[in-house]
Design a protein around this motif. Structure first.
Motif, mmCIF file in Angstrom:
data_model
loop_
_atom_site.group_PDB
_atom_site.id
_atom_site.type_symbol
_atom_site.label_atom_id
_atom_site.label_comp_id
_atom_site.label_asym_id
_atom_site.label_seq_id
_atom_site.Cartn_x
_atom_site.Cartn_y
_atom_site.Cartn_z
ATOM 1 N N THR A 74 0.841 -1.191 0.000
ATOM 2 C CA THR A 74 0.000 0.000 0.000
ATOM 3 C C THR A 74 0.879 1.245 0.000
ATOM 4 N N THR A 75 0.275 2.350 -0.393
ATOM 5 C CA THR A 75 0.972 3.629 -0.369
ATOM 6 C C THR A 75 -0.049 4.742 -0.184
ATOM 7 N N ARG A 76 0.428 5.974 -0.130
ATOM 8 C CA ARG A 76 -0.451 7.109 0.158
ATOM 9 C C ARG A 76 -1.343 7.454 -1.035
ATOM 10 N N GLY A 77 -2.626 7.600 -0.767
ATOM 11 C CA GLY A 77 -3.561 8.059 -1.784
ATOM 12 C C GLY A 77 -3.764 9.559 -1.697
ATOM 13 N N CYS A 78 -4.882 10.042 -2.269
ATOM 14 C CA CYS A 78 -5.123 11.482 -2.347
ATOM 15 C C CYS A 78 -6.044 12.018 -1.251
ATOM 16 N N SER A 79 -6.552 11.162 -0.383
ATOM 17 C CA SER A 79 -7.179 11.562 0.889
ATOM 18 C C SER A 79 -8.444 12.408 0.752
ATOM 19 N N PHE A 80 -9.279 12.111 -0.244
ATOM 20 C CA PHE A 80 -10.596 12.733 -0.231
ATOM 21 C C PHE A 80 -11.440 12.129 0.892
ATOM 22 N N ILE A 81 -11.203 10.861 1.170
ATOM 23 C CA ILE A 81 -11.876 10.153 2.256
ATOM 24 C C ILE A 81 -10.817 9.335 2.974
ATOM 25 N N LYS A 82 -11.071 9.001 4.243
ATOM 26 C CA LYS A 82 -10.088 8.256 5.023
ATOM 27 C C LYS A 82 -10.641 6.900 5.450
ATOM 28 N N ASN A 83 -9.717 6.017 5.763
ATOM 29 C CA ASN A 83 -10.032 4.727 6.381
ATOM 30 C C ASN A 83 -10.870 3.791 5.512
ATOM 31 N N ILE A 84 -10.670 3.880 4.195
ATOM 32 C CA ILE A 84 -11.190 2.850 3.308
ATOM 33 C C ILE A 84 -10.104 2.498 2.291
ATOM 34 N N TYR A 85 -10.147 1.280 1.800
ATOM 35 C CA TYR A 85 -9.353 0.875 0.639
ATOM 36 C C TYR A 85 -10.324 0.622 -0.507
ATOM 37 N N ILE A 86 -10.097 1.259 -1.639
ATOM 38 C CA ILE A 86 -10.893 0.990 -2.836
ATOM 39 C C ILE A 86 -10.023 0.187 -3.793
ATOM 40 N N ASP A 87 -10.453 -1.030 -4.107
ATOM 41 C CA ASP A 87 -9.719 -1.855 -5.065
ATOM 42 C C ASP A 87 -10.604 -2.072 -6.292
ATOM 43 N N THR A 88 -10.001 -2.044 -7.476
ATOM 44 C CA THR A 88 -10.747 -2.073 -8.722
ATOM 45 C C THR A 88 -10.444 -3.346 -9.522
ATOM 46 N N HIS A 89 -11.216 -3.563 -10.600
ATOM 47 C CA HIS A 89 -11.104 -4.807 -11.392
ATOM 48 C C HIS A 89 -11.126 -5.999 -10.431
ATOM 49 N N PHE A 90 -11.980 -5.927 -9.434
ATOM 50 C CA PHE A 90 -11.851 -6.767 -8.238
ATOM 51 C C PHE A 90 -12.073 -8.254 -8.517
ATOM 52 N N ALA A 91 -13.244 -8.585 -9.075
ATOM 53 C CA ALA A 91 -13.523 -9.995 -9.367
ATOM 54 C C ALA A 91 -12.707 -10.477 -10.553
ATOM 55 N N GLU A 92 -12.563 -9.615 -11.548
ATOM 56 C CA GLU A 92 -11.921 -10.009 -12.802
ATOM 57 C C GLU A 92 -10.437 -10.340 -12.632
ATOM 58 N N ARG A 93 -9.763 -9.710 -11.696
ATOM 59 C CA ARG A 93 -8.330 -9.923 -11.513
ATOM 60 C C ARG A 93 -7.982 -10.622 -10.196
ATOM 61 N N GLY A 94 -8.979 -11.218 -9.571
ATOM 62 C CA GLY A 94 -8.733 -12.026 -8.379
ATOM 63 C C GLY A 94 -8.080 -11.257 -7.241
ATOM 64 N N ARG A 95 -8.681 -10.135 -6.836
ATOM 65 C CA ARG A 95 -8.050 -9.259 -5.864
ATOM 66 C C ARG A 95 -8.623 -9.359 -4.451
ATOM 67 N N PHE A 96 -9.428 -10.404 -4.203
ATOM 68 C CA PHE A 96 -9.970 -10.559 -2.854
ATOM 69 C C PHE A 96 -8.851 -10.673 -1.828
ATOM 70 N N GLY A 97 -7.844 -11.462 -2.120
ATOM 71 C CA GLY A 97 -6.771 -11.707 -1.158
ATOM 72 C C GLY A 97 -6.070 -10.445 -0.724
ATOM 73 N N ARG A 98 -5.752 -9.584 -1.668
ATOM 74 C CA ARG A 98 -4.999 -8.398 -1.288
ATOM 75 C C ARG A 98 -5.846 -7.392 -0.518
ATOM 76 N N LEU A 99 -7.149 -7.318 -0.845
ATOM 77 C CA LEU A 99 -8.010 -6.413 -0.089
ATOM 78 C C LEU A 99 -8.244 -6.942 1.320
ATOM 79 N N ALA A 100 -8.443 -8.253 1.451
ATOM 80 C CA ALA A 100 -8.601 -8.869 2.774
ATOM 81 C C ALA A 100 -7.339 -8.668 3.610
ATOM 82 N N HIS A 101 -6.177 -8.844 2.993
ATOM 83 C CA HIS A 101 -4.901 -8.649 3.685
ATOM 84 C C HIS A 101 -4.764 -7.210 4.161
ATOM 85 N N ALA A 102 -5.133 -6.264 3.305
ATOM 86 C CA ALA A 102 -4.989 -4.844 3.650
ATOM 87 C C ALA A 102 -5.818 -4.476 4.870
#
Length: 275
Positions: free
Chosen positions: A154-182
């Motif tokens: 992870t790294t610093r985002g642009c901080s329009f909102i805090k305390n959420i992770y937004i992950d994209t192409h989520f189902a298509e690229r198998g990103r459940f693991g990394r969001l759960a880990h985060a």
């Protein structure tokens, strides 16, 4: 999470016609000012022009492309003036680390954030343009390897909102693991996984609603009873107890402050925004 007047609209990538139509329906007036920022792409001028034309085809006549890169700094007086008048800021997809790198610590981003908190402005984006919206963002981690310590980054985002992770192409690229880990590593965060052609509208900095035909995955770590993510050695798998997940579709919302899943009361006769 503070209450804000602006609205965030984020799409998970893929065909973004539904997002453009939603922005158009939200702003309504053809006089609304839209600023397109395509810094995340490798071909920003080409991409910026294409989005400008797409908005204009919908009847939006005040659409401009803001070229920000190595040779065009964000804090040009012209850009600050334009963001001060913008009704919508739209971030294209591409490389979210590149995009955040050119915006963070600039007066332009500070002005955007101030207007988002205090005025009725729309901050929108697709793919990388969605991922940068929070104060922290995921930029690496693939498949089952992302459940190994050190593989999810992870790294610093642009901080329009805090305390959420937004992950994209989520189902298509198998990103459940990394969001759960985060979120297991940072349990004060809520994970939001966006499938392609599907996105979220966040109102008042709290209420997450869905648009588009797909599913939004919410991963909530607020009731975790055990996690070894901070103690386990690098290159070792993580263990987590009681990680909660919700599947959100159009007609339902998730309240970030209360960690609450609920249906959205539908106004009689109100049309559903197409995906």
């Amino acid at each position: 999470m503070e209450s804000v007047k602006g609205t965030l609209i984020a799409l998970g990538g893929g065909d973004d016609e539904g997002l453009l139509k939603l922005i158009h329906s939200e702003i309504c007036a053809i006089t609304s000012h839209i600023e397109v920022i395509a810094t995340a792409t490798r071909t920003p001028e080409e991409s910026g022009k294409a989005y400008k034309e797409a908005f204009e085809e919908m009847g939006c006549h005040n659409v401009r492309f803001m070229h920000i890169d190595e040779r065009n700094p964000a804090d040009k007086p012209e850009y600050l003036e334009r963001i001060g008048k913008a009704d919508v800021v739209f971030f294209t997809g591409g490389d979210q680390v590149r995009l955040a790198g050119f915006l963070n610590d600039t007066e332009l981003l500070r002005l955007m954030r101030h207007r988002y908190r205090t005025e009725n402005i729309i901050i929108s984006g697709t793919s990388a343009g969605a991922a940068i919206m929070s104060d922290s963002m995921i930029y690496d981690g693939y498949g089952h390897y992302s459940l190994i310590k050190g593989e999810m980054k992870t790294t610093r985002g642009c901080s329009f909102i805090k305390n959420i992770y937004i992950d994209t192409h989520f189902a298509e690229r198998g990103r459940f693991g990394r969001l759960a880990h985060a979120v297991a590593h940072d349990p004060e965060y809520v994970g939001i996984g966006l499938s392609e052609e599907t996105g979220i509208i966040i109102k008042q900095g709290d209420q997450v609603e869905v648009f588009g035909p797909g599913v939004v995955t919410i991963i909530d770590a607020s009731e975790i009873r055990f996690s070894n993510t901070r103690e386990v050695d690098e290159n070792e798998p993580i263990a987590v107890e009681n990680l909660k997940m919700h599947l959100l579709v159009h007609g339902y919302r998730y309240c970030l402050r209360e960690h609450l899943f609920q249906s959205v009361p539908q106004e009689p006769g109100k049309a559903v925004v197409p995906g």
